[in-house]
Design an enzyme around this catalytic site. Sequence first.
Site, PDB file in Angstrom:
ATOM      1  N   ARG A  23      -7.538  -1.020   8.844  1.00 30.12           N
ATOM      2  CA  ARG A  23      -8.807  -0.331   8.566  1.00 30.12           C
ATOM      3  C   ARG A  23      -9.439   0.300   9.822  1.00 30.12           C
ATOM      4  O   ARG A  23     -10.030  -0.408  10.642  1.00 30.12           O
ATOM      5  CB  ARG A  23      -9.775  -1.338   7.949  1.00 30.12           C
ATOM      6  N   GLU A  28       0.717  -1.756   4.587  1.00 27.25           N
ATOM      7  CA  GLU A  28       1.202  -0.381   4.613  1.00 27.25           C
ATOM      8  C   GLU A  28       2.678  -0.387   5.002  1.00 27.25           C
ATOM      9  O   GLU A  28       3.526  -0.116   4.156  1.00 27.25           O
ATOM     10  CB  GLU A  28       0.371   0.454   5.597  1.00 27.25           C
ATOM     11  N   ALA A  50      -5.822   5.519   5.477  1.00 30.78           N
ATOM     12  CA  ALA A  50      -6.616   6.566   6.118  1.00 30.78           C
ATOM     13  C   ALA A  50      -7.823   6.970   5.265  1.00 30.78           C
ATOM     14  O   ALA A  50      -8.283   8.111   5.345  1.00 30.78           O
ATOM     15  CB  ALA A  50      -5.749   7.787   6.435  1.00 30.78           C
ATOM     16  N   ARG A  66      -5.210   7.964  17.165  1.00 33.11           N
ATOM     17  CA  ARG A  66      -6.510   7.914  16.490  1.00 33.11           C
ATOM     18  C   ARG A  66      -7.573   7.258  17.364  1.00 33.11           C
ATOM     19  O   ARG A  66      -8.749   7.624  17.302  1.00 33.11           O
ATOM     20  CB  ARG A  66      -6.409   7.214  15.124  1.00 33.11           C
ATOM     21  N   THR A 122      -3.489  11.985  10.392  1.00 30.97           N
ATOM     22  CA  THR A 122      -3.170  12.885  11.494  1.00 30.97           C
ATOM     23  C   THR A 122      -1.694  13.275  11.473  1.00 30.97           C
ATOM     24  O   THR A 122      -1.292  14.186  12.173  1.00 30.97           O
ATOM     25  CB  THR A 122      -3.529  12.249  12.853  1.00 30.97           C
ATOM     26  N   GLU A 138     -12.594   3.258   5.411  1.00 38.21           N
ATOM     27  CA  GLU A 138     -12.571   2.749   6.778  1.00 38.21           C
ATOM     28  C   GLU A 138     -13.888   2.901   7.538  1.00 38.21           C
ATOM     29  O   GLU A 138     -14.255   2.012   8.319  1.00 38.21           O
ATOM     30  CB  GLU A 138     -11.464   3.453   7.581  1.00 38.21           C
ATOM     31  N   PHE A 194      -6.012  -3.730   3.530  1.00 40.12           N
ATOM     32  CA  PHE A 194      -6.691  -3.414   4.804  1.00 40.12           C
ATOM     33  C   PHE A 194      -5.759  -2.794   5.838  1.00 40.12           C
ATOM     34  O   PHE A 194      -6.062  -2.810   7.023  1.00 40.12           O
ATOM     35  CB  PHE A 194      -7.356  -4.679   5.391  1.00 40.12           C
ATOM     36  N   PHE A 234      -7.522   2.110  11.955  1.00 37.78           N
ATOM     37  CA  PHE A 234      -6.257   2.638  12.478  1.00 37.78           C
ATOM     38  C   PHE A 234      -6.394   3.096  13.924  1.00 37.78           C
ATOM     39  O   PHE A 234      -6.021   4.202  14.274  1.00 37.78           O
ATOM     40  CB  PHE A 234      -5.836   3.805  11.570  1.00 37.78           C
ATOM     41  N   GLN A 259       0.827  -1.201   0.000  1.00 33.23           N
ATOM     42  CA  GLN A 259       0.000   0.000   0.000  1.00 33.23           C
ATOM     43  C   GLN A 259       0.865   1.255   0.000  1.00 33.23           C
ATOM     44  O   GLN A 259       0.351   2.356  -0.079  1.00 33.23           O
ATOM     45  CB  GLN A 259      -0.890   0.025   1.263  1.00 33.23           C
TER      46      GLN A 259
END
Lengths: 482, 781
Positions: free
Chosen positions: B360, B250, B530, B328, B461, B732, B246, B362, B215
């Site tokens: 998903r 990442e 995100a 988060r 963020t 998400e 998902f 986060f 990702q």
Amino acid sequence: MVKFVLQDRVHRVEGADPGMTVLDYLRERLARTGTKEGCAAGDCGACTVVVASLAHPETDGAEPGLRYHAINSCITPLGSLQGKQLITVEDLQQGDALHPVQQCMVDQHGSQCGFCTPGFVMSMFAHRKTAQSADRNAICDALGGNLCRCTGYRPIIDAATAMFEGSTQDQFTHTEPHTLALLAQLTIDEPENTPGYDQPASVDQLAAILEQHPQATLVAGGTDLYLQVTQSLQRFDHLVDISDVAELSTVRQEGDILDIGAAAPYSDIRAPLVANFPSLGELLDRLGSLQIRNRGTIGGNIANASPIADMPPALIALGATMRLRCGENTRDVMLEDFYTAYRRTILQPGEFIERIRIPLLAAEESLWTYKLSKRWEDDISATCAAIYLRLEDGIVADTRIAFGGMAEIPRRAPASENALIGTSWNEANVRIAAEKLTEDFHPISDFRASADYRLSASQNLLLRCYLESSNAGTPIRMHLHA
Amino acid sequence: MRNLPAQNANTPGQATSKVGAELQHEAATLHVSGAARYIDDIPVPASCLHGAVGMSTIASGRIKRLDLSRVRQSPGVQAVLTLQDIPGHRDIGPVFPGDPLLLDEGGVVQFHGQALFAVAADTVTEARQAARLAEVEYENTESNLDIRHGLQEEQLVRPSHTQSRGNAKAAIEASPRRLHGEFSSGGQEHMYLEGQVSLCIPTEDNGMMVYSSTQHPSEGQKLVAEVLGIPLHRVTVEVRRMGGGFGGKETHANQWACLAALLAWKAGCAIKLRLGRVDDFVGTGKRHPFHTEFTVGFDDSGLIQGVEMDLAGGCGYSPDLSDAIVDRAMFHADNAYYLPAARITGHRVKTNAVSNTAFRGFGGPQGMLATEAMIERIARAVGEDSLTVRQRNFYSAEDGRDSTHYGQKIEQHIIPSLVERLVGTSDYWGRRAEIQEYNRQSPVLKRGLALTPAKFGISFTVQHLNQAGALIHIYTDGSIQLNHGGTEMGQGLYTKVAQVVAHAFQVDIERIACTATRTDKVPNTSPTAASSGSDLNGMAALDAAEIIKKRLVDFAGNHFGAEPGDVCFIDNQVHVGQERYSFAEFIQLAYMNRISLSATGYYRTPEIHYNRDTASGRPFFYFANGAAVAEVLIDTLTGEYRMIRADICQDVGESLNPAIDIGQIEGGFIQGAGWLTTEELVWGEDGRLQTNSAASYKIPAIGDTPGDFRVELLPDSPNREATIFHSKAVGEPPLMLGIAVWSALGDAVASLSDYRESAQLNAPATPEQVFMACRSMRERN
């Protein structure tokens, strides 16, 4: 040499490793990469392909013609394709035209990442070939062995429903006479065995091979054995594939005995089993997935000697016997005497299970089976209960209560049985018998369930059996009331 | 170019494939035919070898001896890679250091399954067999997998952090009623159907061509360059599609790309490294499990006066993205509710597990779930339906109840009316009465019902990630090639961005080809994460399209003497005054007149800012809102359950593609339900993951989808912010709607107390957990 039909031609494979799976052959040798590996263990269905084979009207009572089965190619031995037609996702599209099943998936937005999609398409294709009309439960049954992590399944169910609106005719219908002829020719041809991979055609041949090579490994469906290939990376020096021994797949009724060949796959014996023991319907539908049941056999399920196999408790409760054979000698044993310890049985070197013989139920007899697992579909039991009852005037004249997942082997619950025999079949007595399960079993805690849950829920399964057998009004079973 | 290709015989007509249309996924036909190529399907060079990774078999300790001689002698082995072989960086921590690529003698093992070495062999099986042959001696040290224990011992991967408003403690003490509670939620394995895989091919200039299921191609590029000790410009990462991500691809795709690249560098040939499913389960991070403690003060109507909450995330052994993930969770501890006074503290607890990572939501789902558990308990305490208490606590424009505990003002109050709408369409109150009646008469089976909302903040963020680039080429036949920094993992990003470009030029979607995401086409990209994919890349692509359009309009002005207002793109044509040209004709004309037909586009999200020192600001550009009603049936004898019906309403703004959005909502909801029901991760005493395959870890199967499943996109709700065609992110947010299923299970259990008591039900609510909750409820009532 393995010979099977691929793309309307006889395909010959020479020199393949005996442990080679259909999936590895497709992806690594033929570069047919449409079929995916998701788990290499038969649990996700991304590798689903369809095998078409000749119906055997004389043994399985089917209509003549081709029978289509979805299977997990990741745990299917390449050699088992001998004499069959292999259909993969690449075979469905013709030129630019998608197969109707594929088109339905596109129209209903049935793919997102697309990785599970070829497997779904193949399961749907097989379902379209075998089912008469769209039925949600049947669709979920046919696709229960295919995991999708993206869609939440709703569009896939819609696609599988929509595919029944179109014609049943497709290219495979048109080429059926040709395919039948090719397959018929392959069955006449003298088989040329792959070294290290024997495929006996008769029980006598099998007995002879095993007598000579008692250390050889038997493979029927391979749905458990081939995990040793894909997960433990094990090699087998000598495999004996019994999936083509016709006598070992027959089902017949002999008086008050249902007599089943040990190599009969579950999907072939569902109908006769459920006709005689209706409670097995739900259990069989939750035994693995359809892909697994299309390959996995009743004899393999027994001989594998797993404490969490789903059928042994039911067979023990029914008082089933087995005919074991070694060379020319046979012996009959009760299934409950078959297991000696964790993953150990009384089978001697060179000996194999030939048939399973199940006494049919008289009017005053009944069988109740229950399976508990985290997920309804394609999951392994935390506990599995089977209760045989003979009620005479409201008194328990006889009972056999067997559990899986509660001990190192599937076995009976003598204390609980003894508490019931001779008593009235009522809630108070069932609760006493349930309490006795604490004497019968000391289950383990593992990732499937705690010992507490296994025992407590098993006790409640006896109560469920009582409620279900005696109470017509109260909803007891979730799936019937959801 | 002298000979221009013949013009396509395109008949002028309505260009239908535009924004808002229910187009199929751009690769749908490839998916169903098996032609869609994933990394493992790419034809490899003849000399390609296969990689495998040797992993630790203890959870904590020091490696006393690492003997790889049997590995090297194993059949088919061509190369073995150890820590000492790595020419560049040895740590691949994405934000903070702490993720050693491999371990050597003397190295400290921090989780069961940590990579020690890698091997390349002729076949996959030979490589994997060899990887199991290492002789390793360890000096074991005590390991810990328990979040609470780690918190007590102050074992943290990053410092704790607090967001606060007012004096929460005083507000709670002054409240008529108070409640203290704890809640645990388990982790979640991504279980993407395509496991982690990388194919690396050395290039002639000592660089590396990397095909990686990732990702975050740019991060993969950076880390591969760093471990090889070469500049970034020598490394190209490409990904056409993933078989699911998902969040699990990442940062956790990086290690395998780096190892494949290093093996390729060492062996001097192409290497493919694909993790088997068990290695994937064991060796890659998951959703963070959380343990939460809260004290809440409220009045007799259940209106919250103040909250103190400690959210402790189990991070595994290293920071990875845990700082932002726990942040988060804290940002979403309000969910949709106004907290007049709040102290929200997040702890990043170190455990001897694989480093947990993005999944998903986060961290958002975990924060939200804890709050929903709290609301359930408040509702039972005041004897009201949980829906009533939820509605009472919603943010609103009245009485100043419209700012979050981190100071962001809620500018659009969508949830109250969205929930009101869903209450009506789902007949919540009618069914509530019916269910209570059913439960009175049914001793064994019990039904449960719950409505939960989800308000989810959209933007990274970490501010610098809120940027994107795109590249558009128009060729002389009028066909358009589109490329952007976002990756396709099934979410339909390529389709949506292509729709944006088709819309900009008013051409059919077939004219646009979206090509594989590559670091040499669009550089320095952010992860596709995100929920930002369409927001960021759609805007960047639109920017590129507008740049080319402006050139074309200017060209028409110069060439035909037309005013800019006389040039318009419509129905696969360009109109210049009264003249009409097919799009291809016009493009050819522009080319012949030396107009550049290629442009890059760029976008950065405006208006966002956040000061972590004061824990205040506007971290989110906007909020995506939704709500779900779930109805379940449980068997109180066994704890088994089924979801009977689900009703969802989700605010996606002006949908770019309703079919794709509905797919995201349904899939997210079921994935969220899976997290909270059957998906249970279990580790043994020895720190080994026991649920390490699809056989033992149960994601939802087809029968888990409710027979009655109704999804609605909130109508007439354009995003007030200037997002791409006023759409809203959808990746998400729907996952958190799965909380309704967990709440409904608790509601069914609570029926055993005639709804006086809250069910003691942590997550995941496996059948066993539901059984135990029923049993303890019965024992108390």
